[in-house]
Design an enzyme around this catalytic site. Structure first.
Site, short mmCIF file in Angstrom:
data_model
loop_
_atom_site.label_atom_id
_atom_site.label_comp_id
_atom_site.label_asym_id
_atom_site.label_seq_id
_atom_site.Cartn_x
_atom_site.Cartn_y
_atom_site.Cartn_z
N LYS A 1 37.24 39.22 2.74
CA LYS A 1 36.04 39.51 3.54
C LYS A 1 35.16 38.27 3.62
O LYS A 1 34.78 37.70 2.60
CB LYS A 1 35.28 40.68 2.91
CG LYS A 1 36.07 41.99 2.89
CD LYS A 1 35.33 43.10 2.17
CE LYS A 1 35.32 42.89 0.67
NZ LYS A 1 34.66 44.01 -0.06
N GLY B 1 25.84 47.86 2.65
CA GLY B 1 27.11 48.54 2.39
C GLY B 1 28.26 48.09 3.27
O GLY B 1 29.28 48.79 3.36
N ALA B 2 28.15 46.93 3.89
CA ALA B 2 29.17 46.52 4.86
C ALA B 2 30.54 46.34 4.22
O ALA B 2 31.56 46.77 4.77
CB ALA B 2 28.74 45.22 5.54
N ASP C 1 31.69 47.75 1.51
CA ASP C 1 32.21 49.06 1.12
C ASP C 1 32.75 49.80 2.33
O ASP C 1 33.80 50.45 2.27
CB ASP C 1 31.11 49.90 0.47
CG ASP C 1 30.39 49.16 -0.64
OD1 ASP C 1 31.01 48.27 -1.26
OD2 ASP C 1 29.22 49.48 -0.90
N GLY D 1 31.49 36.39 9.31
CA GLY D 1 32.60 35.59 9.82
C GLY D 1 33.90 36.34 9.99
O GLY D 1 34.89 35.76 10.43
N GLY E 1 26.33 53.07 -4.37
CA GLY E 1 27.48 53.04 -5.26
C GLY E 1 28.68 52.66 -4.43
O GLY E 1 29.09 53.40 -3.52
#
Length: 311
Positions: free
Chosen positions: A226, A255-256, A258, A230, A36
Protein backbone atom coordinates in the site's frame (compact mmCIF):
# COMPACT_ATOMS: atom_id res chain seq x y z
CA UNK A 1 -29.72 -32.61 12.14
CA UNK A 2 -29.68 -28.77 12.23
CA UNK A 3 -28.70 -27.06 8.97
CA UNK A 4 -25.03 -26.19 8.58
CA UNK A 5 -24.29 -22.48 8.79
CA UNK A 6 -22.95 -20.91 5.56
CA UNK A 7 -19.19 -20.82 5.43
CA UNK A 8 -17.60 -17.46 6.25
CA UNK A 9 -15.74 -15.73 3.43
CA UNK A 10 -13.62 -13.58 5.76
CA UNK A 11 -12.96 -13.90 9.49
CA UNK A 12 -10.93 -11.12 11.12
CA UNK A 13 -9.26 -11.24 14.55
CA UNK A 14 -8.02 -8.38 16.67
CA UNK A 15 -8.97 -5.40 18.79
CA UNK A 16 -12.05 -3.29 18.02
CA UNK A 17 -12.21 0.22 19.45
CA UNK A 18 -14.51 3.14 20.01
CA UNK A 19 -13.37 6.16 18.03
CA UNK A 20 -13.62 9.89 18.77
CA UNK A 21 -12.59 11.78 15.62
CA UNK A 22 -11.86 15.50 15.65
CA UNK A 23 -14.01 17.22 13.03
CA UNK A 24 -12.50 20.73 13.26
CA UNK A 25 -8.70 20.94 13.60
CA UNK A 26 -7.67 22.83 16.71
CA UNK A 27 -11.11 22.66 18.33
CA UNK A 28 -12.46 20.15 20.90
CA UNK A 29 -15.19 18.83 18.62
CA UNK A 30 -15.24 15.07 18.18
CA UNK A 31 -17.51 12.70 16.26
CA UNK A 32 -18.07 9.34 17.95
CA UNK A 33 -17.50 6.39 15.66
CA UNK A 34 -15.89 2.98 15.59
CA UNK A 35 -12.43 1.70 14.81
CA UNK A 36 -9.93 -1.04 15.31
CA UNK A 37 -8.14 -2.05 12.12
CA UNK A 38 -9.42 -5.61 11.78
CA UNK A 39 -12.98 -4.65 12.71
CA UNK A 40 -12.84 -1.96 10.03
CA UNK A 41 -11.55 -4.52 7.54
CA UNK A 42 -14.31 -6.99 8.38
CA UNK A 43 -16.97 -4.32 7.90
CA UNK A 44 -15.37 -3.24 4.61
CA UNK A 45 -15.48 -6.87 3.49
CA UNK A 46 -19.15 -7.16 4.43
CA UNK A 47 -20.03 -3.93 2.62
CA UNK A 48 -18.23 -5.34 -0.43
CA UNK A 49 -20.50 -8.38 -0.42
CA UNK A 50 -18.60 -10.93 1.67
CA UNK A 51 -20.04 -13.07 4.44
CA UNK A 52 -17.75 -11.74 7.15
CA UNK A 53 -17.17 -12.51 10.80
CA UNK A 54 -15.19 -11.09 13.68
CA UNK A 55 -13.59 -12.51 16.78
CA UNK A 56 -12.26 -10.68 19.82
CA UNK A 57 -12.99 -10.02 23.49
CA UNK A 58 -14.99 -7.00 24.67
CA UNK A 59 -15.23 -5.24 27.99
CA UNK A 60 -18.37 -5.49 30.05
CA UNK A 61 -19.18 -1.85 29.35
CA UNK A 62 -21.48 0.26 27.20
CA UNK A 63 -18.80 0.55 24.51
CA UNK A 64 -18.74 -3.22 24.10
CA UNK A 65 -22.49 -3.21 23.60
CA UNK A 66 -22.16 -0.49 20.97
CA UNK A 67 -19.69 -2.58 19.02
CA UNK A 68 -21.96 -5.63 19.12
CA UNK A 69 -24.80 -3.49 17.80
CA UNK A 70 -22.54 -2.18 15.02
CA UNK A 71 -21.55 -5.68 13.90
CA UNK A 72 -25.16 -6.84 13.95
CA UNK A 73 -26.19 -3.86 11.81
CA UNK A 74 -23.37 -4.60 9.35
CA UNK A 75 -24.28 -8.29 9.12
CA UNK A 76 -21.09 -9.63 10.71
CA UNK A 77 -21.02 -12.97 12.50
CA UNK A 78 -19.83 -12.01 16.00
CA UNK A 79 -21.31 -15.05 17.70
CA UNK A 80 -17.98 -16.14 19.19
CA UNK A 81 -17.04 -12.73 20.64
CA UNK A 82 -16.60 -13.00 24.41
CA UNK A 83 -17.30 -10.44 27.14
CA UNK A 84 -14.75 -9.87 29.90
CA UNK A 85 -16.58 -8.11 32.75
CA UNK A 86 -13.31 -7.24 34.49
CA UNK A 87 -11.79 -5.36 31.54
CA UNK A 88 -12.66 -2.38 29.35
CA UNK A 89 -13.19 -1.91 25.64
CA UNK A 90 -10.44 0.11 23.93
CA UNK A 91 -10.92 3.77 22.96
CA UNK A 92 -8.92 6.11 20.73
CA UNK A 93 -8.97 9.73 19.62
CA UNK A 94 -8.03 11.12 16.19
CA UNK A 95 -6.81 14.70 15.89
CA UNK A 96 -6.03 16.53 12.64
CA UNK A 97 -3.39 19.11 11.82
CA UNK A 98 -1.00 20.33 9.11
CA UNK A 99 0.98 17.08 9.27
CA UNK A 100 -2.08 14.84 8.88
CA UNK A 101 -3.90 12.81 11.50
CA UNK A 102 -2.58 11.65 14.87
CA UNK A 103 -3.86 8.99 17.25
CA UNK A 104 -4.14 8.87 21.05
CA UNK A 105 -5.13 5.57 22.66
CA UNK A 106 -6.74 4.32 25.87
CA UNK A 107 -6.18 0.62 25.32
CA UNK A 108 -3.77 -0.72 27.99
CA UNK A 109 -5.32 -3.77 29.64
CA UNK A 110 -8.26 -3.90 27.25
CA UNK A 111 -10.39 -7.02 27.05
CA UNK A 112 -9.01 -7.76 23.58
CA UNK A 113 -5.45 -7.70 24.88
CA UNK A 114 -6.37 -10.57 27.22
CA UNK A 115 -7.13 -13.03 24.42
CA UNK A 116 -5.17 -16.31 24.63
CA UNK A 117 -4.62 -19.26 22.29
CA UNK A 118 -7.09 -21.34 24.32
CA UNK A 119 -9.76 -18.71 23.60
CA UNK A 120 -9.53 -19.00 19.80
CA UNK A 121 -12.81 -20.37 18.36
CA UNK A 122 -11.17 -23.02 16.20
CA UNK A 123 -14.43 -24.23 14.67
CA UNK A 124 -15.16 -20.71 13.42
CA UNK A 125 -11.59 -20.29 12.17
CA UNK A 126 -11.82 -23.55 10.25
CA UNK A 127 -15.13 -22.47 8.72
CA UNK A 128 -13.61 -19.42 7.03
CA UNK A 129 -12.21 -19.18 3.53
CA UNK A 130 -9.90 -16.35 4.62
CA UNK A 131 -8.59 -15.56 8.11
CA UNK A 132 -7.17 -12.06 8.61
CA UNK A 133 -5.26 -10.31 11.38
CA UNK A 134 -2.76 -7.47 11.69
CA UNK A 135 0.37 -6.25 13.39
CA UNK A 136 -1.83 -4.55 15.97
CA UNK A 137 -3.53 -7.89 16.69
CA UNK A 138 -0.08 -9.23 17.54
CA UNK A 139 1.17 -6.16 19.41
CA UNK A 140 -1.55 -5.62 22.01
CA UNK A 141 -0.10 -8.40 24.21
CA UNK A 142 2.09 -11.50 24.11
CA UNK A 143 -0.94 -13.73 24.66
CA UNK A 144 -2.84 -12.04 21.82
CA UNK A 145 0.18 -12.56 19.55
CA UNK A 146 0.20 -16.25 20.43
CA UNK A 147 -3.55 -16.45 19.84
CA UNK A 148 -3.30 -14.97 16.35
CA UNK A 149 -0.45 -17.27 15.30
CA UNK A 150 -2.43 -20.23 16.69
CA UNK A 151 -5.41 -19.18 14.59
CA UNK A 152 -3.18 -18.88 11.51
CA UNK A 153 -1.88 -22.41 12.07
CA UNK A 154 -5.43 -23.73 12.38
CA UNK A 155 -6.51 -21.84 9.26
CA UNK A 156 -3.69 -23.32 7.21
CA UNK A 157 -4.46 -26.80 8.49
CA UNK A 158 -8.07 -26.35 7.34
CA UNK A 159 -7.02 -25.16 3.89
CA UNK A 160 -7.97 -21.51 4.45
CA UNK A 161 -6.17 -18.47 3.11
CA UNK A 162 -4.21 -16.46 5.69
CA UNK A 163 -4.11 -12.68 5.22
CA UNK A 164 -1.99 -10.30 7.25
CA UNK A 165 -1.77 -6.49 7.40
CA UNK A 166 1.52 -5.12 8.77
CA UNK A 167 0.04 -2.15 10.71
CA UNK A 168 3.13 -1.28 12.72
CA UNK A 169 2.51 0.63 15.96
CA UNK A 170 5.78 1.20 17.80
CA UNK A 171 3.97 2.64 20.82
CA UNK A 172 2.77 -0.91 21.50
CA UNK A 173 6.04 -2.84 21.33
CA UNK A 174 9.80 -2.54 20.68
CA UNK A 175 10.98 -2.49 17.09
CA UNK A 176 13.05 -5.66 17.48
CA UNK A 177 10.02 -7.67 18.62
CA UNK A 178 7.82 -6.04 15.98
CA UNK A 179 10.27 -7.08 13.28
CA UNK A 180 10.40 -10.64 14.56
CA UNK A 181 6.67 -11.21 15.02
CA UNK A 182 5.44 -9.27 12.00
CA UNK A 183 8.05 -11.12 9.95
CA UNK A 184 6.79 -14.45 11.29
CA UNK A 185 3.16 -13.62 10.54
CA UNK A 186 4.00 -12.27 7.10
CA UNK A 187 5.85 -15.50 6.40
CA UNK A 188 2.69 -17.45 7.20
CA UNK A 189 0.51 -15.29 4.96
CA UNK A 190 -0.94 -16.15 1.60
CA UNK A 191 -1.82 -12.48 1.16
CA UNK A 192 0.38 -9.85 2.83
CA UNK A 193 -0.70 -6.19 3.06
CA UNK A 194 2.34 -4.11 4.05
CA UNK A 195 2.18 -0.33 3.95
CA UNK A 196 5.12 1.63 2.60
CA UNK A 197 5.66 3.58 5.84
CA UNK A 198 5.58 0.43 7.98
CA UNK A 199 7.96 -1.55 5.85
CA UNK A 200 10.50 1.21 5.46
CA UNK A 201 10.95 0.91 9.22
CA UNK A 202 10.73 -2.89 9.37
CA UNK A 203 13.02 -3.63 6.43
CA UNK A 204 15.27 -0.57 6.24
CA UNK A 205 14.42 -0.33 2.52
CA UNK A 206 12.93 2.57 0.55
CA UNK A 207 12.35 1.25 -2.97
CA UNK A 208 8.88 -0.32 -3.45
CA UNK A 209 10.18 -3.14 -5.63
CA UNK A 210 12.90 -3.98 -3.11
CA UNK A 211 10.25 -3.99 -0.38
CA UNK A 212 8.06 -6.37 -2.37
CA UNK A 213 11.08 -8.65 -2.86
CA UNK A 214 11.78 -8.49 0.88
CA UNK A 215 8.18 -9.43 1.62
CA UNK A 216 8.35 -12.47 -0.65
CA UNK A 217 11.60 -13.55 0.99
CA UNK A 218 9.80 -13.60 4.33
CA UNK A 219 7.51 -16.22 2.81
CA UNK A 220 4.47 -14.17 1.73
CA UNK A 221 2.92 -15.66 -1.40
CA UNK A 222 1.06 -12.56 -2.64
CA UNK A 223 2.07 -9.02 -1.68
CA UNK A 224 -0.07 -5.90 -1.95
CA UNK A 225 2.17 -2.98 -0.97
CA UNK A 226 0.00 0.00 0.00
CA UNK A 227 1.40 3.36 -1.12
CA UNK A 228 -1.31 5.62 0.28
CA UNK A 229 -2.51 8.17 -2.26
CA UNK A 230 0.05 6.70 -4.67
CA UNK A 231 -1.90 3.47 -5.07
CA UNK A 232 -0.13 0.15 -4.64
CA UNK A 233 2.20 -2.47 -6.03
CA UNK A 234 0.70 -5.97 -6.41
CA UNK A 235 2.81 -9.09 -6.83
CA UNK A 236 2.20 -12.83 -6.83
CA UNK A 237 5.90 -13.62 -6.97
CA UNK A 238 5.91 -13.94 -10.76
CA UNK A 239 3.89 -11.01 -12.03
CA UNK A 240 4.13 -7.51 -10.61
CA UNK A 241 1.92 -4.51 -11.34
CA UNK A 242 1.84 -0.89 -10.17
CA UNK A 243 -1.71 0.44 -9.76
CA UNK A 244 -2.11 4.20 -9.52
CA UNK A 245 -4.19 5.90 -6.87
CA UNK A 246 -7.48 7.72 -7.51
CA UNK A 247 -7.95 11.46 -7.11
CA UNK A 248 -10.70 12.17 -4.59
CA UNK A 249 -11.56 14.92 -2.14
CA UNK A 250 -9.84 13.49 0.91
CA UNK A 251 -10.83 14.70 4.37
CA UNK A 252 -9.75 11.79 6.62
CA UNK A 253 -7.58 8.82 5.70
CA UNK A 254 -7.96 7.11 9.10
CA UNK A 255 -9.31 3.77 7.86
CA UNK A 256 -8.16 3.68 4.24
CA UNK A 257 -5.64 0.87 4.68
CA UNK A 258 -8.17 -1.23 6.59
CA UNK A 259 -10.76 -0.62 3.89
CA UNK A 260 -8.26 -1.74 1.27
CA UNK A 261 -7.66 -5.04 3.08
CA UNK A 262 -11.31 -5.87 3.65
CA UNK A 263 -12.45 -4.91 0.17
CA UNK A 264 -9.62 -6.86 -1.44
CA UNK A 265 -10.34 -9.99 0.60
CA UNK A 266 -14.04 -9.79 -0.23
CA UNK A 267 -13.27 -9.74 -3.92
CA UNK A 268 -10.73 -12.56 -3.63
CA UNK A 269 -13.35 -14.64 -1.81
CA UNK A 270 -15.78 -13.87 -4.64
CA UNK A 271 -13.31 -15.33 -7.15
CA UNK A 272 -11.59 -12.23 -8.54
CA UNK A 273 -7.97 -12.42 -9.63
CA UNK A 274 -5.41 -10.75 -7.39
CA UNK A 275 -5.17 -7.89 -9.89
CA UNK A 276 -8.91 -7.26 -10.18
CA UNK A 277 -9.32 -7.49 -6.40
CA UNK A 278 -6.47 -5.00 -5.95
CA UNK A 279 -8.02 -2.51 -8.37
CA UNK A 280 -11.39 -2.72 -6.64
CA UNK A 281 -9.80 -2.32 -3.21
CA UNK A 282 -7.70 0.62 -4.41
CA UNK A 283 -10.85 2.47 -5.46
CA UNK A 284 -12.69 1.50 -2.27
CA UNK A 285 -9.84 2.80 -0.13
CA UNK A 286 -9.82 6.11 -1.99
CA UNK A 287 -13.55 6.57 -1.38
CA UNK A 288 -13.13 5.76 2.31
CA UNK A 289 -11.06 8.94 2.73
CA UNK A 290 -13.91 11.23 1.63
CA UNK A 291 -15.69 11.20 5.01
CA UNK A 292 -14.76 11.35 8.67
CA UNK A 293 -14.11 8.23 10.73
CA UNK A 294 -12.89 4.74 10.02
CA UNK A 295 -16.27 3.06 9.48
CA UNK A 296 -18.91 5.54 8.31
CA UNK A 297 -17.25 6.28 4.91
CA UNK A 298 -16.55 2.63 4.01
CA UNK A 299 -18.07 2.37 0.52
CA UNK A 300 -20.42 -0.12 -1.07
CA UNK A 301 -19.94 -1.76 -4.49
CA UNK A 302 -22.02 0.68 -6.56
CA UNK A 303 -19.85 3.62 -5.50
CA UNK A 304 -16.65 1.66 -6.05
CA UNK A 305 -17.69 0.52 -9.52
CA UNK A 306 -18.64 4.08 -10.45
CA UNK A 307 -15.18 5.34 -9.48
CA UNK A 308 -13.50 2.54 -11.41
CA UNK A 309 -15.52 3.43 -14.51
CA UNK A 310 -14.38 7.05 -14.24
CA UNK A 311 -10.79 5.81 -14.30
Amino acid sequence: MPPTAPRLDVLALGEPMIEFNQTTPGRPEFLQGFGGDTSNAAIAAARSGARAGYWTRLGGDAFGGMLRALWAAEGLDASAVATDPSAHTGVYFVTHGPDGHAFSYLRAGSAASRMRPADVPLELVRSARIVQASGISLAISASACDAVLHAFDAAHAAGATVAFDSNLRLKLWPLARARAMIGAAAGMSDVFFPSIDDVKVLSGLDDPDAIVDWSHRLGARAVLLKLGAGGLVASDGTRRERIAGHRVDTVDATGAGDCFCGACLARLAAGDTLWDAARYANAAAALSTTGYGAVAPLPRPDAVRALLQRG
